[in-house]
Design a protein around this motif. Structure first.
Motif, PDB file in Angstrom:
ATOM      1  N   GLN A 412      -6.406   1.428  -0.081  1.00  0.00           N
ATOM      2  CA  GLN A 412      -6.917   0.895  -1.284  1.00  0.00           C
ATOM      3  C   GLN A 412      -5.591   0.356  -2.054  1.00  0.00           C
ATOM      4  O   GLN A 412      -5.843  -0.455  -2.946  1.00  0.00           O
ATOM      5  N   TRP A 413      -4.610   1.330  -2.198  1.00  0.00           N
ATOM      6  CA  TRP A 413      -3.650   1.214  -3.135  1.00  0.00           C
ATOM      7  C   TRP A 413      -2.331   1.046  -2.520  1.00  0.00           C
ATOM      8  O   TRP A 413      -1.919   1.216  -1.192  1.00  0.00           O
ATOM      9  N   MET A 414      -1.374   0.167  -3.288  1.00  0.00           N
ATOM     10  CA  MET A 414      -0.013  -0.068  -2.708  1.00  0.00           C
ATOM     11  C   MET A 414       0.950   0.141  -3.865  1.00  0.00           C
ATOM     12  O   MET A 414       0.804  -0.071  -5.036  1.00  0.00           O
ATOM     13  N   VAL A 425       1.798   0.491  -9.299  1.00  0.00           N
ATOM     14  CA  VAL A 425       0.756   0.714  -8.345  1.00  0.00           C
ATOM     15  C   VAL A 425      -0.181  -0.351  -8.322  1.00  0.00           C
ATOM     16  O   VAL A 425      -0.601  -0.860  -9.386  1.00  0.00           O
ATOM     17  N   TRP A 426      -0.467  -1.171  -7.141  1.00  0.00           N
ATOM     18  CA  TRP A 426      -1.195  -2.213  -7.086  1.00  0.00           C
ATOM     19  C   TRP A 426      -2.517  -1.899  -6.347  1.00  0.00           C
ATOM     20  O   TRP A 426      -2.660  -1.139  -5.415  1.00  0.00           O
ATOM     21  N   GLU A 427      -3.643  -2.397  -6.860  1.00  0.00           N
ATOM     22  CA  GLU A 427      -4.898  -2.451  -6.052  1.00  0.00           C
ATOM     23  C   GLU A 427      -4.874  -3.528  -4.970  1.00  0.00           C
ATOM     24  O   GLU A 427      -4.651  -4.892  -5.365  1.00  0.00           O
ATOM     25  N   VAL A 428      -5.188  -3.436  -3.374  1.00  0.00           N
ATOM     26  CA  VAL A 428      -4.614  -4.216  -2.742  1.00  0.00           C
ATOM     27  C   VAL A 428      -5.630  -5.402  -2.597  1.00  0.00           C
ATOM     28  O   VAL A 428      -5.009  -6.506  -2.527  1.00  0.00           O
ATOM     29  N   ARG A 432      -4.399  -6.552  -8.698  1.00  0.00           N
ATOM     30  CA  ARG A 432      -4.357  -5.898 -10.349  1.00  0.00           C
ATOM     31  C   ARG A 432      -3.243  -4.920 -10.212  1.00  0.00           C
ATOM     32  O   ARG A 432      -3.195  -3.743  -9.335  1.00  0.00           O
ATOM     33  N   CYS A 433      -2.348  -4.963 -10.991  1.00  0.00           N
ATOM     34  CA  CYS A 433      -1.336  -3.981 -11.285  1.00  0.00           C
ATOM     35  C   CYS A 433      -1.910  -2.568 -11.938  1.00  0.00           C
ATOM     36  O   CYS A 433      -2.370  -2.975 -13.313  1.00  0.00           O
ATOM     37  N   LEU A 434      -2.126  -1.348 -11.523  1.00  0.00           N
ATOM     38  CA  LEU A 434      -2.953  -0.329 -12.141  1.00  0.00           C
ATOM     39  C   LEU A 434      -1.897   0.555 -12.910  1.00  0.00           C
ATOM     40  O   LEU A 434      -2.229   1.087 -14.045  1.00  0.00           O
TER      41      LEU A 434
END
Length: 732
Positions: A412-414, A425-428, A432-434
């Motif tokens: 889910q995250w990258m 940290v991105w939402e795949v 969106r940059c979290l």
């Protein structure tokens, strides 16, 4: 009835007998009575013949001794005895005379016939070797004890001429025992031929006669035995089975060999060319020298005008290299009388002789093989789907090259690290940059904890490794992570025993995590599958270049092995306590429990850059800075199973997919290659490697292309991070 005269055999006449005996008239003998006369002359003691005279009597009867009257009396007695025998024989044949006398004479004749068949050879020396008589004038003794004189041997030329003229010479055999030549009859020749064919001597002998049952079964009421049939006659013999097994094992081991059948010579071309013959010979095969090229139009004394070069072309020949310069420049002459002598004739003839004498010639067979047949039969790419083919999302936000990316265990995250000193940290799925951290230095590597409930991110920045809390998950999970990242003091934990600690565990209040300070720049961070251990790599040849850290106990331990070369990358085995360290030239495999080196893999590359282990653990790939990628099968050999030359520039990273049979590589040529890599459970079947797709889309910046690539843990998706500040997601 007039008595018949009997002739004396010439062979029985002694050599010392005097010449006057030849004048004695010898009685004639009929053919019908010759057998009776010969047998009676030998057996009847009362008869007197010339053979009965001893050698001494014959010598006394010679004219020199003066006893001619005794000799004439002996002659008269012998002639009268011979006439009496012949008259008796005629009476027996004609049936005259009394029955008793005829029966006695017949019986005597019958006995003489049987004794004639049993007569021994004329030489009676027995088994005495003939070499004993080599220096003697005689060869032995006859039945009466007389010496048998040796015959005079013919000259070889006379014997040869006699044999040529004699049509029956092939039937004659020399008998050394009796010193005579024996002529074989037709029956004897037939007998010899049958013996040579391994047949019975007599033609009327039957080797396979009909069985004659000697027992009469007509009147018998009971068999020979009333015993019941034994059981062994109906059961296969165990002894024979054991014997068969012994023979089979002996044949397999090679102790029992069979003669190979001789290959018969097949048909061949009588007038064919021997140059194409495939027969092997012990001598060197003759290879004819290649023929010289026949002269063409330019060698003509009157060539066409288009073959004659101009003066400018002749001047340009002088500027060329000697090997590129034409050896013959055509000229034109009006007639053959005006053609001068060729100036290079002697030189070319000498060079031709050198070529024939010194140049080796090898016969090469031309193989008519279709090039398409040499290509490996690979499955179609449609059958190997799914695999990433198309760019789906671009992640923008970094202000400099993205050096490293890592995907969370759930997918889910990258996380990404850049040269601009930030970690994001991105939402795949949405892009969106979290979350974002500013670490102040260029990030060389980011790695997410492999446990799905441990959202801890390891970031290597210069000489430090930061363990960051991503603040993902519920409150209970956050409390566990904060407890795990809490440390009492800033003292160093080191098991190396050196005075100066190699790693210091420090508390980072700015980023709410831990900071591990190393003595040199850290280039790579890799987590263990359990999430409690991670390794760090520093580009140095010391034993402290690769360190293993334990997060729960805040401990650091160096490898108990001496590294050979500069360490580049390290990784853990997916399921066993095995550790891989990749240097520039080789890959060393260590067993952490037994603390020993298991295997050394020779890459044969100029400089290795990355390593990845297959989820099965028995195969791995190594990327290099020369664009080559090596596939190793550790169960097969320490040499590469396959070497793939796919990128023209440096390979920055290689990666395996966790669940799909896919692996990929990225390079500075701004491309990422996706391969199908199927590893079979059958050890006899080699891995199947098929190139699938070349992913493009990144642009080059400062000579750098794609710096990192990672697969999605659950989907056949590929993330690529480039020097163009972009992160791209490729989907199927």
């Amino acid at each position: 009835m007039k008595g018949k005269k009997k002739t004396m055999p010439k062979n029985d006449l002694p050599e010392e007998a005097p010449i006057p005996f030849e004048k004695v008239p010898s009685p004639s003998v009929s053919d019908s009575d010759s057998d009776y006369e010969d047998s009676s002359a030998d057996d009847d003691e009362s008869s007197v013949s010339l053979d009965s005279l001893s050698e001494s009597e014959l010598e006394d009867a010679s004219p020199e001794n003066g006893s001619s009257s005794d000799l004439e009396a002996a002659e008269t007695e012998s002639l009268e005895a011979a006439e009496t025998e012949s008259s008796l024989d005629e009476d027996i044949v004609n049936g005259e005379g009394s029955g008793s006398e005829g029966s006695d004479l017949h019986q005597q004749g019958a006995e003489s016939d049987s004794s004639e068949d049993e007569v021994a050879p004329r030489n009676t020396i027995g088994d005495v070797p003939l070499k004993w008589y080599a220096d003697e004038p005689h060869i032995g003794y006859d039945i009466k004890g007389k010496k048998i004189k040796k015959k005079e041997k013919q000259d070889k030329l006379d014997s040869f001429l006699a044999n040529v003229d004699d049509s029956k010479n092939w039937r004659k055999i020399y008998d050394e025992y009796n010193d005579e030549v024996v002529e074989l009859t037709k029956d004897e020749i037939k007998l010899v031929r049958r013996l040579l064919k391994n047949q019975a001597p007599h033609s009327d002998f039957d080797p396979y006669p009909d069985y004659v049952d000697w027992y009469k079964w007509e009147d018998s009421k009971h068999p020979l035995s009333n015993a019941p049939e034994p059981k062994r006659r109906f059961i296969p013999s165990k002894w024979e089975a054991k014997k068969v097994v012994e023979y089979v094992r002996a044949i397999r081991k090679g102790t029992i060999t069979f003669d190979k059948p001789k290959e018969e010579d097949g048909p061949y071309l009588l007038w064919g060319d021997d140059s194409g013959s495939t027969e092997k010979s012990n001598h060197l095969a003759y290879i004819p020298a290649p023929k010289q090229k026949l002269p063409g139009h330019d060698e003509s004394y009157n060539p066409p005008l288009e073959y004659i070069p101009t003066q400018e072309e002749i001047n340009s020949y002088q500027l060329m290299f000697e090997e590129d310069r034409p050896k013959f420049i055509p000229k034109r002459f009006t007639s053959m009388r005006s053609i001068p002598a060729y100036e290079n004739a002697m030189k070319e003839s000498f060079e031709r002789c050198l070529d024939l004498y010194l140049c080796p010639r090898v016969r090469k067979k031309r193989l008519n093989i279709d090039p398409e047949a040499l290509k490996p039969k690979l499955p179609s790419r449609k059958e190997l789907k799914p695999y990433p083919t198309t760019c789906y999302i671009e992640y923008k936000g970094h202000e400099d090259a993205v050096t490293s990316i890592s995907v969370e265990a759930s997918g889910q995250w990258m996380a990404s690290g850049s040269s601009d000193g930030t970690v994001r940290v991105w939402e795949v799925e949405t892009g969106r940059c979290l979350r974002q951290w500013d670490v102040g230095e260029a990030v060389s590597c980011v790695s997410w904890n492999p446990l799905p409930d441990m959202h801890i991110l390891a970031v290597s920045v210069g000489q430090d490794v930061l363990l960051l809390n991503t603040c993902l998950g519920d409150e209970e999970l956050q409390n566990r992570i904060k407890e795990l990242l809490w440390i009492d003091s800033s003292t160093a934990s080191d098991d190396s025993g050196d005075k100066a600690p190699s790693v210091s565990w420090l508390k980072d209040d700015k980023h709410m995590g831990l900071r591990l300070r190393h003595f040199k720049t850290v280039t790579a961070v890799e987590w263990h599958r359990k999430g409690d251990y991670f390794s760090t790599v520093m580009p140095t040849g010391e034993s402290r270049a690769v360190l293993i850290h334990q997060l729960s106990k805040k401990l650091t331990q160096k490898l108990p092995f001496k590294l050979r070369g500069l360490a580049v990358r390290s990784t853990f085995h997916p399921s066993r306590s095995i550790f891989f360290v990749c240097t520039k030239k080789s890959v060393r495999v260590y067993d952490l429990l037994k603390t020993k080196v298991i295997k050394k893999l020779d890459t044969g590359l100029r400089e290795a850059s990355s390593i990845a282990v297959h989820p099965g653990g028995d195969n791995l790939i190594v990327g290099s800075k020369e664009g080559k990628m090596c596939w190793f099968d550790m169960d097969l050999s320490s040499k590469p199973y396959k070497i793939l030359k796919c990128h023209p520039k440096d390979i920055n990273n290689v990666i395996f997919h966790r669940s799909y049979p896919l692996f990929a590589s990225c390079s500075d040529d701004c491309t990422a290659y996706v391969f199908h890599g199927m590893v079979y459970s059958d050890l006899n079947q080699n891995p199947l490697i098929v190139p699938l797709e070349i992913l493009r889309g990144h642009t080059s910046s400062n000579g750098r292309g794609i710096l990192d690539c990672k697969f999605h843990p659950r989907q056949p998706w590929l993330f690529t991070a480039g020097a163009d500040k972009l992160i791209k997601l490729y989907c199927h």
